[in-house]
Design a protein around this motif. Structure first.
Motif, PDB file in Angstrom:
ATOM      1  N   VAL A   1       0.857  -1.178   0.000  1.00 11.55           N
ATOM      2  CA  VAL A   1       0.000   0.000   0.000  1.00 11.55           C
ATOM      3  C   VAL A   1       0.893   1.229   0.000  1.00 11.55           C
ATOM      4  O   VAL A   1       1.860   1.300   0.758  1.00 11.55           O
ATOM      5  CB  VAL A   1      -0.911   0.002   1.247  1.00 11.55           C
ATOM      6  CG1 VAL A   1      -1.719   1.268   1.326  1.00 11.55           C
ATOM      7  CG2 VAL A   1      -1.801  -1.211   1.248  1.00 11.55           C
ATOM      8  N   LYS A   2       0.554   2.164  -0.842  1.00 12.39           N
ATOM      9  CA  LYS A   2       1.331   3.399  -0.918  1.00 12.39           C
ATOM     10  C   LYS A   2       1.178   4.175   0.386  1.00 12.39           C
ATOM     11  O   LYS A   2       0.080   4.330   0.899  1.00 12.39           O
ATOM     12  CB  LYS A   2       0.827   4.228  -2.097  1.00 12.39           C
ATOM     13  CG  LYS A   2       1.641   5.481  -2.340  1.00 12.39           C
ATOM     14  CD  LYS A   2       1.155   6.173  -3.585  1.00 12.39           C
ATOM     15  CE  LYS A   2       1.810   7.458  -3.920  1.00 12.39           C
ATOM     16  NZ  LYS A   2       2.820   8.013  -3.118  1.00 12.39           N
ATOM     17  N   PRO A   3       2.298   4.653   0.950  1.00  9.55           N
ATOM     18  CA  PRO A   3       2.208   5.443   2.186  1.00  9.55           C
ATOM     19  C   PRO A   3       1.406   6.718   1.965  1.00  9.55           C
ATOM     20  O   PRO A   3       1.397   7.276   0.878  1.00  9.55           O
ATOM     21  CB  PRO A   3       3.663   5.771   2.506  1.00  9.55           C
ATOM     22  CG  PRO A   3       4.482   4.840   1.696  1.00  9.55           C
ATOM     23  CD  PRO A   3       3.663   4.471   0.511  1.00  9.55           C
ATOM     24  N   SER A   4       0.790   7.179   3.014  1.00 10.39           N
ATOM     25  CA  SER A   4       0.004   8.415   2.936  1.00 10.39           C
ATOM     26  C   SER A   4       0.951   9.605   2.738  1.00 10.39           C
ATOM     27  O   SER A   4       2.145   9.540   3.071  1.00 10.39           O
ATOM     28  CB  SER A   4      -0.796   8.605   4.222  1.00 10.39           C
ATOM     29  OG  SER A   4       0.075   8.899   5.297  1.00 10.39           O
ATOM     30  N   PRO A  19       9.823   1.744   2.884  1.00  7.92           N
ATOM     31  CA  PRO A  19       9.908   0.575   1.996  1.00  7.92           C
ATOM     32  C   PRO A  19       8.990   0.747   0.791  1.00  7.92           C
ATOM     33  O   PRO A  19       7.914   1.335   0.893  1.00  7.92           O
ATOM     34  CB  PRO A  19       9.448  -0.581   2.890  1.00  7.92           C
ATOM     35  CG  PRO A  19       8.687   0.053   3.996  1.00  7.92           C
ATOM     36  CD  PRO A  19       9.233   1.431   4.163  1.00  7.92           C
ATOM     37  N   GLN A  20       9.449   0.252  -0.340  1.00 12.30           N
ATOM     38  CA  GLN A  20       8.661   0.328  -1.564  1.00 12.30           C
ATOM     39  C   GLN A  20       7.703  -0.865  -1.622  1.00 12.30           C
ATOM     40  O   GLN A  20       8.073  -1.980  -1.284  1.00 12.30           O
ATOM     41  CB  GLN A  20       9.569   0.302  -2.795  1.00 12.30           C
ATOM     42  CG  GLN A  20      10.488   1.498  -2.878  1.00 12.30           C
ATOM     43  CD  GLN A  20       9.711   2.790  -3.024  1.00 12.30           C
ATOM     44  OE1 GLN A  20       8.790   2.882  -3.809  1.00 12.30           O
ATOM     45  NE2 GLN A  20      10.085   3.795  -2.239  1.00 12.30           N
ATOM     46  N   ALA A  21       6.485  -0.598  -2.043  1.00  9.37           N
ATOM     47  CA  ALA A  21       5.491  -1.658  -2.174  1.00  9.37           C
ATOM     48  C   ALA A  21       5.888  -2.574  -3.320  1.00  9.37           C
ATOM     49  O   ALA A  21       6.362  -2.122  -4.355  1.00  9.37           O
ATOM     50  CB  ALA A  21       4.114  -1.059  -2.430  1.00  9.37           C
ATOM     51  N   GLN A  22       5.710  -3.882  -3.110  1.00  8.09           N
ATOM     52  CA  GLN A  22       5.986  -4.844  -4.167  1.00  8.09           C
ATOM     53  C   GLN A  22       4.773  -4.938  -5.077  1.00  8.09           C
ATOM     54  O   GLN A  22       3.636  -4.912  -4.618  1.00  8.09           O
ATOM     55  CB  GLN A  22       6.289  -6.213  -3.574  1.00  8.09           C
ATOM     56  CG  GLN A  22       7.583  -6.251  -2.804  1.00  8.09           C
ATOM     57  CD  GLN A  22       7.893  -7.649  -2.304  1.00  8.09           C
ATOM     58  OE1 GLN A  22       7.065  -8.547  -2.369  1.00  8.09           O
ATOM     59  NE2 GLN A  22       9.090  -7.823  -1.801  1.00  8.09           N
ATOM     60  N   THR A  23       5.030  -5.062  -6.357  1.00  5.18           N
ATOM     61  CA  THR A  23       3.959  -5.166  -7.332  1.00  5.18           C
ATOM     62  C   THR A  23       3.861  -6.594  -7.827  1.00  5.18           C
ATOM     63  O   THR A  23       4.874  -7.200  -8.173  1.00  5.18           O
ATOM     64  CB  THR A  23       4.232  -4.237  -8.531  1.00  5.18           C
ATOM     65  OG1 THR A  23       4.344  -2.904  -8.047  1.00  5.18           O
ATOM     66  CG2 THR A  23       3.129  -4.308  -9.550  1.00  5.18           C
ATOM     67  N   THR A  24       2.662  -7.133  -7.836  1.00  2.34           N
ATOM     68  CA  THR A  24       2.410  -8.451  -8.389  1.00  2.34           C
ATOM     69  C   THR A  24       1.402  -8.297  -9.515  1.00  2.34           C
ATOM     70  O   THR A  24       0.296  -7.808  -9.295  1.00  2.34           O
ATOM     71  CB  THR A  24       1.833  -9.410  -7.317  1.00  2.34           C
ATOM     72  OG1 THR A  24       2.750  -9.509  -6.242  1.00  2.34           O
ATOM     73  CG2 THR A  24       1.582 -10.780  -7.898  1.00  2.34           C
ATOM     74  N   HIS A  25       1.789  -8.671 -10.719  1.00  3.32           N
ATOM     75  CA  HIS A  25       0.875  -8.597 -11.848  1.00  3.32           C
ATOM     76  C   HIS A  25      -0.013  -9.834 -11.830  1.00  3.32           C
ATOM     77  O   HIS A  25       0.476 -10.955 -11.684  1.00  3.32           O
ATOM     78  CB  HIS A  25       1.648  -8.505 -13.160  1.00  3.32           C
ATOM     79  CG  HIS A  25       2.410  -7.234 -13.277  1.00  3.32           C
ATOM     80  ND1 HIS A  25       1.836  -6.050 -13.681  1.00  3.32           N
ATOM     81  CD2 HIS A  25       3.705  -6.939 -13.015  1.00  3.32           C
ATOM     82  CE1 HIS A  25       2.724  -5.101 -13.669  1.00  3.32           C
ATOM     83  NE2 HIS A  25       3.879  -5.601 -13.265  1.00  3.32           N
ATOM     84  N   LEU A  26      -1.309  -9.619 -11.962  1.00  4.28           N
ATOM     85  CA  LEU A  26      -2.282 -10.701 -11.926  1.00  4.28           C
ATOM     86  C   LEU A  26      -3.055 -10.748 -13.233  1.00  4.28           C
ATOM     87  O   LEU A  26      -3.075  -9.782 -13.993  1.00  4.28           O
ATOM     88  CB  LEU A  26      -3.272 -10.491 -10.768  1.00  4.28           C
ATOM     89  CG  LEU A  26      -2.674 -10.380  -9.382  1.00  4.28           C
ATOM     90  CD1 LEU A  26      -3.768 -10.089  -8.370  1.00  4.28           C
ATOM     91  CD2 LEU A  26      -1.934 -11.650  -9.014  1.00  4.28           C
ATOM     92  N   PHE A  94      -5.468  -6.956  -1.101  1.00  5.09           N
ATOM     93  CA  PHE A  94      -4.834  -6.000  -1.988  1.00  5.09           C
ATOM     94  C   PHE A  94      -5.063  -6.352  -3.450  1.00  5.09           C
ATOM     95  O   PHE A  94      -5.040  -5.475  -4.307  1.00  5.09           O
ATOM     96  CB  PHE A  94      -3.343  -5.877  -1.673  1.00  5.09           C
ATOM     97  CG  PHE A  94      -3.120  -5.315  -0.304  1.00  5.09           C
ATOM     98  CD1 PHE A  94      -3.471  -4.006  -0.003  1.00  5.09           C
ATOM     99  CD2 PHE A  94      -2.586  -6.108   0.712  1.00  5.09           C
ATOM    100  CE1 PHE A  94      -3.288  -3.481   1.267  1.00  5.09           C
ATOM    101  CE2 PHE A  94      -2.413  -5.577   1.985  1.00  5.09           C
ATOM    102  CZ  PHE A  94      -2.757  -4.286   2.262  1.00  5.09           C
ATOM    103  N   ASP A  95      -5.305  -7.632  -3.747  1.00  2.00           N
ATOM    104  CA  ASP A  95      -5.698  -8.019  -5.107  1.00  2.00           C
ATOM    105  C   ASP A  95      -7.041  -7.372  -5.451  1.00  2.00           C
ATOM    106  O   ASP A  95      -7.229  -6.849  -6.553  1.00  2.00           O
ATOM    107  CB  ASP A  95      -5.827  -9.533  -5.244  1.00  2.00           C
ATOM    108  CG  ASP A  95      -4.511 -10.272  -5.044  1.00  2.00           C
ATOM    109  OD1 ASP A  95      -3.467  -9.611  -4.896  1.00  2.00           O
ATOM    110  OD2 ASP A  95      -4.550 -11.509  -5.020  1.00  2.00           O
ATOM    111  N   ALA A  96      -7.953  -7.409  -4.515  1.00  2.00           N
ATOM    112  CA  ALA A  96      -9.275  -6.815  -4.737  1.00  2.00           C
ATOM    113  C   ALA A  96      -9.170  -5.295  -4.872  1.00  2.00           C
ATOM    114  O   ALA A  96      -9.764  -4.698  -5.771  1.00  2.00           O
ATOM    115  CB  ALA A  96     -10.224  -7.185  -3.599  1.00  2.00           C
TER     116      ALA A  96
END
Length: 99
Positions: A1-4, A19-26, A94-96
């Motif tokens: 989740v992106k920090p506020s 920390p940078q959010a990890q991205t998972t392509h679905l 987070f997928d949703a």
């Protein structure tokens, strides 16, 4: 989740890197009713057994006939997961949200 924006500002002030959010392509399967819209939308998430035929066909057909745009999210294929019915099911909230 992106920090506020607040957390980003505080981190900059304190010289801390967040920390940078990890991205998972679905994979996703989009169905929409005929017409120009706008249409309400539904995100369909599968169960512990993964995508079943009725998940990709029955529910999208039914929901689009009611006037909804439907996005079926496949949380398992790109993660190389077959089934989680007898073990830990990943947190897919987070997928949703991403959908």
């Amino acid at each position: 989740v992106k920090p506020s924006p607040y957390l980003e500002r505080k981190a900059r002030e304190q010289g801390v890197s967040l920390p940078q959010a990890q991205t998972t392509h679905l994979l996703g399967y989009l169905s929409r009713p005929e017409g120009d819209g706008p249409f309400p939308a539904v995100v369909v998430m599968h169960g512990c057994g993964g995508i079943r035929p009725n998940t990709k066909t029955y529910w999208p057909q039914r929901l689009t006939s009611w006037g909804y745009v439907v996005l079926v999210v496949d949380s398992f294929t790109t993660r190389n997961i077959d089934n989680t019915c007898e073990r830990y099911l990943p947190d897919r909230v987070f997928d949703a949200y991403g959908a």
